[in-house]
Scaffold this active site. Sequence first.
Site, mmCIF file in Angstrom:
data_model
loop_
_atom_site.group_PDB
_atom_site.id
_atom_site.type_symbol
_atom_site.label_atom_id
_atom_site.label_comp_id
_atom_site.label_asym_id
_atom_site.label_seq_id
_atom_site.Cartn_x
_atom_site.Cartn_y
_atom_site.Cartn_z
ATOM 1 N N ASP A 160 0.899 -1.198 -0.017
ATOM 2 C CA ASP A 160 0.001 -0.203 0.000
ATOM 3 C C ASP A 160 0.939 1.253 0.082
ATOM 4 O O ASP A 160 0.732 2.498 -0.613
ATOM 5 C CB ASP A 160 -0.883 -0.117 0.995
ATOM 6 N N HIS A 188 -4.552 -3.568 6.246
ATOM 7 C CA HIS A 188 -4.256 -3.522 4.851
ATOM 8 C C HIS A 188 -5.899 -4.236 4.289
ATOM 9 O O HIS A 188 -5.868 -5.226 4.095
ATOM 10 C CB HIS A 188 -3.280 -4.871 4.812
HETATM 11 N N1 LIG Z 1 -0.544 -8.134 2.281
HETATM 12 C C1 LIG Z 1 -0.559 -8.029 1.116
HETATM 13 O O1 LIG Z 1 -0.212 -6.597 0.613
HETATM 14 C C2 LIG Z 1 -0.798 -9.105 0.001
HETATM 15 C C3 LIG Z 1 -0.651 -8.878 -1.162
HETATM 16 C C4 LIG Z 1 -0.990 -9.809 -1.973
HETATM 17 C C5 LIG Z 1 -1.484 -11.112 -1.786
HETATM 18 N N2 LIG Z 1 -1.577 -11.168 -0.327
HETATM 19 C C6 LIG Z 1 -2.219 -12.292 -0.039
HETATM 20 O O2 LIG Z 1 -0.902 -13.517 0.125
HETATM 21 C C7 LIG Z 1 -1.539 -14.791 -0.028
HETATM 22 C C8 LIG Z 1 -0.806 -15.465 -1.000
HETATM 23 O O3 LIG Z 1 -1.254 -14.993 -2.450
HETATM 24 P P1 LIG Z 1 -0.851 -15.894 -3.668
HETATM 25 O O4 LIG Z 1 -1.453 -15.021 -4.778
HETATM 26 O O5 LIG Z 1 0.515 -16.249 -3.545
HETATM 27 O O6 LIG Z 1 -1.690 -17.138 -3.470
HETATM 28 P P2 LIG Z 1 -1.602 -18.720 -4.314
HETATM 29 O O7 LIG Z 1 -3.023 -19.279 -4.110
HETATM 30 O O8 LIG Z 1 -1.142 -18.330 -5.555
HETATM 31 O O9 LIG Z 1 -0.750 -19.271 -3.401
HETATM 32 C C9 LIG Z 1 -0.654 -19.594 -2.053
HETATM 33 C C10 LIG Z 1 -0.009 -20.679 -1.413
HETATM 34 O O10 LIG Z 1 -0.068 -21.114 -0.290
HETATM 35 C C11 LIG Z 1 -0.273 -22.397 -0.082
HETATM 36 N N3 LIG Z 1 -0.725 -22.818 1.218
HETATM 37 C C12 LIG Z 1 -1.877 -22.803 1.574
HETATM 38 N N4 LIG Z 1 -1.920 -23.157 2.968
HETATM 39 C C13 LIG Z 1 -0.630 -23.442 3.212
HETATM 40 C C14 LIG Z 1 -0.149 -23.793 4.639
HETATM 41 N N5 LIG Z 1 -0.903 -24.133 5.653
HETATM 42 N N6 LIG Z 1 1.122 -23.729 4.526
HETATM 43 C C15 LIG Z 1 1.999 -23.660 3.706
HETATM 44 N N7 LIG Z 1 1.428 -23.337 2.362
HETATM 45 C C16 LIG Z 1 0.281 -23.116 2.154
HETATM 46 C C17 LIG Z 1 -1.003 -22.927 -1.272
HETATM 47 O O11 LIG Z 1 -0.930 -24.237 -1.415
HETATM 48 C C18 LIG Z 1 -0.506 -22.116 -2.414
HETATM 49 O O12 LIG Z 1 0.451 -22.860 -3.072
HETATM 50 C C19 LIG Z 1 -3.034 -14.520 -0.127
HETATM 51 O O13 LIG Z 1 -4.083 -14.682 1.094
HETATM 52 C C20 LIG Z 1 -3.442 -13.135 -0.658
HETATM 53 O O14 LIG Z 1 -4.332 -12.587 -0.195
HETATM 54 C C21 LIG Z 1 -1.393 -10.107 0.381
HETATM 55 O O1 LIG Z 2 -6.191 -7.410 -2.851
HETATM 56 C C1 LIG Z 2 -5.959 -8.496 -2.282
HETATM 57 O O2 LIG Z 2 -6.845 -9.363 -2.011
HETATM 58 C C2 LIG Z 2 -4.388 -8.957 -2.714
HETATM 59 C C3 LIG Z 2 -3.605 -8.065 -1.986
HETATM 60 O O3 LIG Z 2 -3.847 -7.719 -0.618
HETATM 61 C C4 LIG Z 2 -3.521 -6.794 -2.695
HETATM 62 O O4 LIG Z 2 -3.527 -5.610 -2.018
HETATM 63 O O5 LIG Z 2 -3.181 -6.686 -3.761
#
Ligand SMILES: NC(=O)c1ccc[n+]([C@@H]2O[C@H](COP(=O)([O-])OP(=O)(O)OC[C@H]3O[C@@H](n4cnc5c(N)ncnc54)[C@H](O)[C@@H]3O)[C@@H](O)[C@H]2O)c1
Ligand SMILES: O=C(O)C[C@H](O)C(=O)O
Length: 338
Positions: A160, A188
């Site tokens: 952000d 967030h």
């Molecule tokens: N804070 C932020 O700014 C931000 C930004 C983008 C995404 N995210 C979040 O990050 C997370 C991951 O996003 P992504 O796009 O990589 O998702 P994705 O689905 O591509 O990958 C997630 C991975 O986590 C694995 N997983 C699930 N449970 C697990 C566990 N208990 N232990 C280990 N691995 C496990 C899944 O098998 C998968 O491979 C999501 O919750 C998404 O919303 C946060």
């Molecule tokens: O928005 C989402 O769910 C993914 C991530 O937290 C983001 O801010 O891009």
Amino acid sequence: MTAPLRVLVTGAAGQIGYSIVIRIADGTVFGKEQPVELVLLDVPQCTAILEGVVFELQDCALPTLYSVVAVTDEKSAFTGVDYAFLVGAMPRREGMERKDLLAANVKIFKSQGKALAEYAKPTTKVIVVGNPANTNAFIAAKYAAGKIPAKNFSAMTRLDHNRALAQLALKTGTTIGDVKNVIIWGNHSSTQFPDVTHATVKKNGSESDAYSAVGDNDFLQGAFIATVQKRGGVIIEKRKLSSAMSAAKAACDHIHDWHFGTKAGEFVSMAVPSDGSYGIPQGLVFSFPVTIDAASREWKIVQGLNFDDFAKGKIAATTKELEEERDDALKACDDANI
Ligand SMILES: NC(=O)c1ccc[n+]([C@@H]2O[C@H](COP(=O)([O-])OP(=O)(O)OC[C@H]3O[C@@H](n4cnc5c(N)ncnc54)[C@H](O)[C@@H]3O)[C@@H](O)[C@H]2O)c1
Ligand SMILES: O=C(O)C[C@H](O)C(=O)O
């Protein structure tokens, strides 16, 4: 040789995992002189994908990558870890709010909090990326309490923060290096408060406050805030997948600055357990402006910033949402038999 740092990435078979591991392995995060032992955790169903990621990392032939292993159990993953990137969790899809993920994801962070307490170094530093990130970090810290101090847990609002820097640079016709000291307050989520009151912009050789540089208060109190708050949802709408490249880059910025310290005169946004600063309830994992001392690797919340009524209203709304999420998460954890 400098002793290697043991660095864990959870969810390493996922989207963010694929973008993040190269930056950790190639010295972008911990420096070109620091060897890294990389540990990749995912669920057993992803074993083959994880193996593929390991093979690709080997094929990168990186001098800073001391070793890389793929694991699917928490004991192997968390043992002796110096830094943990907790990414693995379900992402939201179109039409969802991040807090809709709470029921599914919070159990992962309860379990990983316990695993951190049992197996990781007491000095481990943790960034939670998996959503809802602030509340997941609160839960992980709670279940690691007594072994790992709460101050070692953080959640990522650096994406952000970076979005806010980029929007200000675009609006003022400057570049990222010309803009500093934006602040993301709170969660967030779409209640976060992107605040430019203390930001500065360097334009044509002279630095001014963001309000003077932009010259459009309605934009800064309206479209700018909404764009940053809703950016994640817009990315999902466009890509049909949540942000990954920018998320991985932000997580690396967050840990890079925790490891090396922030630049003089600059602060960054980081969600950390509140110490009561600015009246935010103690323990709530809330995004604040922080500075980090390079020698101690300790963050400090920037003190003494003033809020007008507009800011007070925004901060109250995001605080209320985080308190509600915290209460829902505690209930979900009590119900979860882990
Ligand atoms: N804070 C932020 O700014 C931000 C930004 C983008 C995404 N995210 C979040 O990050 C997370 C991951 O996003 P992504 O796009 O990589 O998702 P994705 O689905 O591509 O990958 C997630 C991975 O986590 C694995 N997983 C699930 N449970 C697990 C566990 N208990 N232990 C280990 N691995 C496990 C899944 O098998 C998968 O491979 C999501 O919750 C998404 O919303 C946060
Ligand atoms: O928005 C989402 O769910 C993914 C991530 O937290 C983001 O801010 O891009």
